[in-house]
Design a protein around this motif. Structure first.
Motif, PDB file in Angstrom:
ATOM      1  N   UNK A   1       8.600   1.836   8.151  1.00  0.00           N
ATOM      2  CA  UNK A   1       7.341   1.422   8.740  1.00  0.00           C
ATOM      3  C   UNK A   1       6.161   1.782   7.861  1.00  0.00           C
ATOM      4  N   UNK A   2       6.311   2.793   7.066  1.00  0.00           N
ATOM      5  CA  UNK A   2       5.218   3.183   6.194  1.00  0.00           C
ATOM      6  C   UNK A   2       4.969   2.143   5.113  1.00  0.00           C
ATOM      7  N   UNK A   3       5.940   1.234   4.896  1.00  0.00           N
ATOM      8  CA  UNK A   3       5.750   0.157   3.930  1.00  0.00           C
ATOM      9  C   UNK A   3       4.575  -0.729   4.325  1.00  0.00           C
ATOM     10  N   UNK A   4       4.330  -0.868   5.611  1.00  0.00           N
ATOM     11  CA  UNK A   4       3.187  -1.652   6.081  1.00  0.00           C
ATOM     12  C   UNK A   4       1.889  -1.041   5.573  1.00  0.00           C
TER      13      UNK A   4
ATOM     14  N   UNK B   1       1.483   0.927   2.948  1.00  0.00           N
ATOM     15  CA  UNK B   1       1.412   0.750   1.499  1.00  0.00           C
ATOM     16  C   UNK B   1       0.987  -0.668   1.146  1.00  0.00           C
ATOM     17  N   UNK B   2       1.536  -1.646   1.854  1.00  0.00           N
ATOM     18  CA  UNK B   2       1.162  -3.040   1.620  1.00  0.00           C
ATOM     19  C   UNK B   2      -0.321  -3.265   1.909  1.00  0.00           C
ATOM     20  N   UNK B   3      -0.795  -2.701   3.003  1.00  0.00           N
ATOM     21  CA  UNK B   3      -2.181  -2.882   3.401  1.00  0.00           C
ATOM     22  C   UNK B   3      -3.147  -2.263   2.402  1.00  0.00           C
TER      23      UNK B   3
END
Length: 90
Positions: free
Chosen positions: A1-4, A6-8
């Motif tokens: 979920x932390x990928x969101x 990082x993407x943002x």
């Protein structure tokens, strides 16, 4: 979920720390809170308006496995995804 997150921050050209601190200061909640809220809204929508199974929804929302998704959902709603689907059947 932390990928969101990082993407943002990559999209916005900010550090994750700066984004979270700014949101916390201005809105009283972290970036991760807003991301979790959005994921939960999407999960609820998929549970009610599609016939996808829980595993497919978990995959669609980029959870590592169904257990992680179920824990996330139950922690934030108080009920399992399956029970939510049954209780909100249209």
């Amino acid at each position: 979920m932390h990928n969101w997150l990082l993407w943002l921050v990559e999209l916005m050209g900010l550090s994750s720390k700066h984004l979270s601190e700014t949101l916390k200061k201005k809105l009283g909640k972290s970036a991760l809170h807003f991301i979790h809220d959005r994921i939960l809204k999407e999960a609820k929508y998929l549970l009610i308006y599609t016939d996808k199974n829980i595993s497919a929804i978990s995959n669609d929302l980029n959870f590592q496995n169904i257990s992680q998704f179920t824990r996330f959902f139950k922690k934030n709603t108080g009920i399992s995804p399956n029970k939510y689907r049954i209780e909100n059947f249209i």
